[in-house]
Design a protein around this motif. Structure first.
Motif, PDB file in Angstrom:
ATOM      1  N   LEU A  32     -42.622  -2.543 -11.929  1.00  0.00           N
ATOM      2  CA  LEU A  32     -41.385  -2.855 -11.208  1.00  0.00           C
ATOM      3  C   LEU A  32     -41.637  -3.931 -10.155  1.00  0.00           C
ATOM      4  O   LEU A  32     -40.859  -4.884 -10.023  1.00  0.00           O
ATOM      5  CB  LEU A  32     -40.817  -1.594 -10.549  1.00  0.00           C
ATOM      6  N   LEU A  33     -42.719  -3.799  -9.408  1.00  0.00           N
ATOM      7  CA  LEU A  33     -43.021  -4.771  -8.356  1.00  0.00           C
ATOM      8  C   LEU A  33     -43.409  -6.125  -8.949  1.00  0.00           C
ATOM      9  O   LEU A  33     -43.138  -7.165  -8.344  1.00  0.00           O
ATOM     10  CB  LEU A  33     -44.113  -4.235  -7.431  1.00  0.00           C
ATOM     11  N   ASP A  34     -44.005  -6.121 -10.143  1.00  0.00           N
ATOM     12  CA  ASP A  34     -44.281  -7.385 -10.838  1.00  0.00           C
ATOM     13  C   ASP A  34     -42.971  -8.051 -11.249  1.00  0.00           C
ATOM     14  O   ASP A  34     -42.818  -9.262 -11.153  1.00  0.00           O
ATOM     15  CB  ASP A  34     -45.146  -7.157 -12.083  1.00  0.00           C
ATOM     16  N   GLU A  35     -42.030  -7.232 -11.707  1.00  0.00           N
ATOM     17  CA  GLU A  35     -40.727  -7.725 -12.175  1.00  0.00           C
ATOM     18  C   GLU A  35     -39.847  -8.180 -11.006  1.00  0.00           C
ATOM     19  O   GLU A  35     -39.097  -9.142 -11.129  1.00  0.00           O
ATOM     20  CB  GLU A  35     -40.033  -6.598 -12.959  1.00  0.00           C
ATOM     21  N   SER A  36     -39.924  -7.478  -9.893  1.00  0.00           N
ATOM     22  CA  SER A  36     -39.079  -7.745  -8.716  1.00  0.00           C
ATOM     23  C   SER A  36     -39.957  -7.823  -7.464  1.00  0.00           C
ATOM     24  O   SER A  36     -39.979  -6.896  -6.652  1.00  0.00           O
ATOM     25  CB  SER A  36     -38.045  -6.633  -8.561  1.00  0.00           C
ATOM     26  N   PRO A  37     -40.674  -8.941  -7.287  1.00  0.00           N
ATOM     27  CA  PRO A  37     -41.632  -9.044  -6.178  1.00  0.00           C
ATOM     28  C   PRO A  37     -40.999  -8.927  -4.788  1.00  0.00           C
ATOM     29  O   PRO A  37     -41.700  -8.593  -3.831  1.00  0.00           O
ATOM     30  CB  PRO A  37     -42.288 -10.412  -6.390  1.00  0.00           C
ATOM     31  N   ASP A  38     -39.696  -9.164  -4.669  1.00  0.00           N
ATOM     32  CA  ASP A  38     -39.044  -9.030  -3.359  1.00  0.00           C
ATOM     33  C   ASP A  38     -39.045  -7.587  -2.859  1.00  0.00           C
ATOM     34  O   ASP A  38     -38.809  -7.347  -1.672  1.00  0.00           O
ATOM     35  CB  ASP A  38     -37.594  -9.531  -3.423  1.00  0.00           C
ATOM     36  N   LEU A  39     -39.309  -6.643  -3.734  1.00  0.00           N
ATOM     37  CA  LEU A  39     -39.349  -5.231  -3.332  1.00  0.00           C
ATOM     38  C   LEU A  39     -40.663  -4.857  -2.641  1.00  0.00           C
ATOM     39  O   LEU A  39     -40.707  -3.884  -1.892  1.00  0.00           O
ATOM     40  CB  LEU A  39     -39.180  -4.325  -4.555  1.00  0.00           C
ATOM     41  N   GLU A  40     -41.705  -5.618  -2.903  1.00  0.00           N
ATOM     42  CA  GLU A  40     -43.049  -5.172  -2.518  1.00  0.00           C
ATOM     43  C   GLU A  40     -43.191  -4.865  -1.027  1.00  0.00           C
ATOM     44  O   GLU A  40     -43.691  -3.806  -0.664  1.00  0.00           O
ATOM     45  CB  GLU A  40     -44.090  -6.206  -2.949  1.00  0.00           C
ATOM     46  N   ASP A  41     -42.727  -5.763  -0.151  1.00  0.00           N
ATOM     47  CA  ASP A  41     -42.929  -5.513   1.277  1.00  0.00           C
ATOM     48  C   ASP A  41     -42.042  -4.394   1.803  1.00  0.00           C
ATOM     49  O   ASP A  41     -42.293  -3.830   2.861  1.00  0.00           O
ATOM     50  CB  ASP A  41     -42.751  -6.793   2.102  1.00  0.00           C
ATOM     51  N   ARG A  42     -41.015  -4.034   1.044  1.00  0.00           N
ATOM     52  CA  ARG A  42     -40.131  -2.929   1.438  1.00  0.00           C
ATOM     53  C   ARG A  42     -40.683  -1.579   0.968  1.00  0.00           C
ATOM     54  O   ARG A  42     -40.473  -0.549   1.589  1.00  0.00           O
ATOM     55  CB  ARG A  42     -38.739  -3.166   0.826  1.00  0.00           C
ATOM     56  N   VAL A  43     -41.412  -1.595  -0.139  1.00  0.00           N
ATOM     57  CA  VAL A  43     -41.892  -0.372  -0.780  1.00  0.00           C
ATOM     58  C   VAL A  43     -43.337  -0.040  -0.398  1.00  0.00           C
ATOM     59  O   VAL A  43     -43.687   1.121  -0.242  1.00  0.00           O
ATOM     60  CB  VAL A  43     -41.745  -0.504  -2.322  1.00  0.00           C
ATOM     61  N   LEU A  44     -44.155  -1.090  -0.217  1.00  0.00           N
ATOM     62  CA  LEU A  44     -45.570  -0.884   0.095  1.00  0.00           C
ATOM     63  C   LEU A  44     -45.856  -1.277   1.538  1.00  0.00           C
ATOM     64  O   LEU A  44     -45.222  -2.173   2.087  1.00  0.00           O
ATOM     65  CB  LEU A  44     -46.448  -1.729  -0.836  1.00  0.00           C
ATOM     66  N   ASP A  45     -46.844  -0.592   2.124  1.00  0.00           N
ATOM     67  CA  ASP A  45     -47.261  -0.951   3.488  1.00  0.00           C
ATOM     68  C   ASP A  45     -48.309  -2.059   3.423  1.00  0.00           C
ATOM     69  O   ASP A  45     -48.639  -2.569   2.345  1.00  0.00           O
ATOM     70  CB  ASP A  45     -47.759   0.279   4.249  1.00  0.00           C
ATOM     71  N   GLY A  46     -48.858  -2.427   4.564  1.00  0.00           N
ATOM     72  CA  GLY A  46     -49.828  -3.506   4.639  1.00  0.00           C
ATOM     73  C   GLY A  46     -51.108  -3.251   3.857  1.00  0.00           C
ATOM     74  O   GLY A  46     -51.825  -4.184   3.505  1.00  0.00           O
ATOM     75  N   ASP A  47     -51.394  -1.997   3.564  1.00  0.00           N
ATOM     76  CA  ASP A  47     -52.588  -1.641   2.797  1.00  0.00           C
ATOM     77  C   ASP A  47     -52.312  -1.538   1.305  1.00  0.00           C
ATOM     78  O   ASP A  47     -53.176  -1.128   0.533  1.00  0.00           O
ATOM     79  CB  ASP A  47     -53.155  -0.302   3.290  1.00  0.00           C
ATOM     80  N   GLY A  48     -51.071  -1.833   0.898  1.00  0.00           N
ATOM     81  CA  GLY A  48     -50.716  -1.727  -0.518  1.00  0.00           C
ATOM     82  C   GLY A  48     -50.397  -0.312  -0.960  1.00  0.00           C
ATOM     83  O   GLY A  48     -50.302  -0.034  -2.150  1.00  0.00           O
ATOM     84  N   GLU A  49     -50.241   0.587   0.020  1.00  0.00           N
ATOM     85  CA  GLU A  49     -49.898   1.972  -0.292  1.00  0.00           C
ATOM     86  C   GLU A  49     -48.375   2.160  -0.195  1.00  0.00           C
ATOM     87  O   GLU A  49     -47.714   1.457   0.564  1.00  0.00           O
ATOM     88  CB  GLU A  49     -50.582   2.933   0.685  1.00  0.00           C
ATOM     89  N   LEU A  50     -47.869   3.136  -0.923  1.00  0.00           N
ATOM     90  CA  LEU A  50     -46.440   3.432  -0.879  1.00  0.00           C
ATOM     91  C   LEU A  50     -46.047   3.847   0.531  1.00  0.00           C
ATOM     92  O   LEU A  50     -46.709   4.687   1.147  1.00  0.00           O
ATOM     93  CB  LEU A  50     -46.135   4.572  -1.868  1.00  0.00           C
ATOM     94  N   ARG A  51     -44.998   3.241   1.061  1.00  0.00           N
ATOM     95  CA  ARG A  51     -44.518   3.612   2.397  1.00  0.00           C
ATOM     96  C   ARG A  51     -44.079   5.071   2.387  1.00  0.00           C
ATOM     97  O   ARG A  51     -43.486   5.554   1.429  1.00  0.00           O
ATOM     98  CB  ARG A  51     -43.352   2.732   2.820  1.00  0.00           C
ATOM     99  N   SER A  52     -44.341   5.779   3.468  1.00  0.00           N
ATOM    100  CA  SER A  52     -44.086   7.223   3.504  1.00  0.00           C
ATOM    101  C   SER A  52     -42.605   7.564   3.398  1.00  0.00           C
ATOM    102  O   SER A  52     -42.255   8.646   2.948  1.00  0.00           O
ATOM    103  CB  SER A  52     -44.670   7.830   4.779  1.00  0.00           C
ATOM    104  N   GLN A  53     -41.721   6.645   3.804  1.00  0.00           N
ATOM    105  CA  GLN A  53     -40.294   6.967   3.757  1.00  0.00           C
ATOM    106  C   GLN A  53     -39.667   6.750   2.376  1.00  0.00           C
ATOM    107  O   GLN A  53     -38.534   7.123   2.144  1.00  0.00           O
ATOM    108  CB  GLN A  53     -39.468   6.115   4.731  1.00  0.00           C
TER     109      GLN A  53
END
Length: 94
Positions: free
Chosen positions: A37-58
């Motif tokens: 999904l993030l490959d398909e829609s790269p604009d999602l990455e900074d909203r979904v993943l934190d600075g370490d590349g982990e899924l944001r807790s929220q």
């Protein structure tokens, strides 16, 4: 086989659609589908993943209406054929 993500609120806006099909099949994991999904829609990455590349807790990740982070094996949850995946941003009451 492809798997479809349903995106909600600002995630759909960032992706440009409420439904995004990705290349993921039965036996792949929810994490594999999320990566696609993030490959398909790269604009999602900074909203979904934190600075370490982990899924944001929220962020909530659902498979067939069940939060995989709470009730299943997280991003290691294996996909079955015809699974419905959904991604929810934080929801605030009002």
């Amino acid at each position: 086989m492809s798997t479809e993500w349903k995106l909600f609120a600002d995630l759909a806006e960032r992706a440009g659609d409420k439904h995004v099909a990705v290349d993921a099949a039965a036996g792949d994991t929810v994490g594999d589908a999320l990566e696609a999904l993030l490959d398909e829609s790269p604009d999602l990455e900074d909203r979904v993943l934190d600075g370490d590349g982990e899924l944001r807790s929220q962020i909530n990740v659902l498979r067939n209406g069940t939060n995989v982070l709470v009730e299943e094996e997280g991003l290691e949850t294996e996909l079955d054929e015809d699974d419905e995946l959904a991604l929810f941003p934080p929801v605030s009451g009002g």
